[in-house]
Design an enzyme around this catalytic site. Structure first.
Site, short mmCIF file in Angstrom:
data_model
loop_
_atom_site.label_atom_id
_atom_site.label_comp_id
_atom_site.label_asym_id
_atom_site.label_seq_id
_atom_site.Cartn_x
_atom_site.Cartn_y
_atom_site.Cartn_z
N GLU B 87 8.14 -6.90 -7.17
CA GLU B 87 7.19 -7.87 -7.70
C GLU B 87 5.80 -7.68 -7.10
O GLU B 87 5.61 -6.94 -6.15
CB GLU B 87 7.69 -9.29 -7.39
N HIS B 89 1.95 -10.20 -6.57
CA HIS B 89 1.27 -11.49 -6.67
C HIS B 89 -0.02 -11.43 -5.87
O HIS B 89 -0.24 -10.50 -5.11
CB HIS B 89 2.17 -12.64 -6.19
N HIS B 93 2.06 -11.54 1.92
CA HIS B 93 3.27 -11.75 2.71
C HIS B 93 3.03 -11.26 4.13
O HIS B 93 2.44 -10.20 4.33
CB HIS B 93 4.44 -10.92 2.17
N HIS B 127 5.83 -4.67 -4.38
CA HIS B 127 6.68 -4.55 -3.19
C HIS B 127 8.11 -4.99 -3.45
O HIS B 127 8.39 -5.74 -4.39
CB HIS B 127 6.08 -5.36 -2.03
N CYS B 141 9.44 -14.65 6.78
CA CYS B 141 8.35 -14.37 5.85
C CYS B 141 7.42 -15.58 5.84
O CYS B 141 7.86 -16.71 5.59
CB CYS B 141 8.89 -14.08 4.46
#
Lengths: 158, 158
Positions: B87, B89, B93, B127, B141
């Site tokens: 995915e 975004h 992270h 990733h 995370c």
């Protein structure tokens, strides 16, 4: 300062991580070296000398190097007999204990903490981390990037 | 659900941590139990079924329980042969590997990661986390609390 690169057995090529002086939003892996130290991450003093703390090391991992995250990730280590300053502030602390064990004071109580115990310190809680043990006490501490300055509480010596 | 309390040898009294249903800004210690599990923290599914992921457990530790921090701390665990969705975004992270070892894909390259390696994933990096090994792969995370939804990348099966 050139970053230190840890050899990896991966078949993939590895691009050097950014030096701490190089600000960028590029994805990267900060390699753990043995003994709770990381490649290209240097140990700083916790605060300016002269405040009420002893034997604390501070390492900035994420937040000050060009990232746009709204938080900072730091690693702190308190040597045996050391302690952070007794303080309070509006911003919150999130602490993950990772090395050895220690104690945390939250207002009027003190608790033992150990491996992977996670401490949430709410706004204006008077707090302090202490290491009365024989081994270093290390923990990650996550805070909002935009935050107020701590107020150090003077301890009364009656 | 009543929180489980881990016994501590501290001479101090210990107040039970808040249940996950109880929202408050009170300071608290989330006690680590053995095996990368925490008192009063339950394991959730990573995402809704039907997306391109397998064998991932998600635990929310900080951020959804009345805190005012601008970030969330979660623990993820990928079982052997499991993987998170591929995915991307806008939000970033920050991952701290803590249990076992795994692999992370960052755009077109894949890297092995192990204990305390810290991964920064910049905006729009495609990733995925994978566990091709025999033991669970677990990591913290940290993300901004206010963040965009991930876009799942369809893998081509040529």
């Amino acid at each position: 300062m050139l970053p230190e690169i840890k050899a990896t057995k991966s078949s993939c090529e590895w691009e050097p991580p950014l030096s701490i002086n190089q600000k960028s939003n590029k994805s990267r892996i900060i390699r753990h070296k043995e003994g709770f130290r990381w490649s290209s991450v240097k140990a700083d003093k916790y605060k300016k000398e002269g405040q009420s703390w002893s034997s604390v090391i501070r390492m900035a991992l994420i937040g000050d190097f060009g990232e746009s995250v709204k938080f900072s990730l730091r690693y702190f280590e308190i040597l045996p007999k050391g302690y952070s300053s007794l303080e309070k502030h509006k911003h919150e602390h999130v602490v993950i204990c990772i090395r050895g064990r220690g104690k945390v004071t939250l207002d009027k109580k003190t608790y033992k903490v150990g491996y992977l115990d996670t401490v949430y310190i709410s706004p204006d809680t008077i707090h302090q981390f202490l290491n009365p043990f024989e081994e270093p006490f290390g923990f990650f501490c996550i805070v909002d990037k935009k935050r107020d300055k701590p107020i150090v509480i003077e301890e009364k010596n009656d």
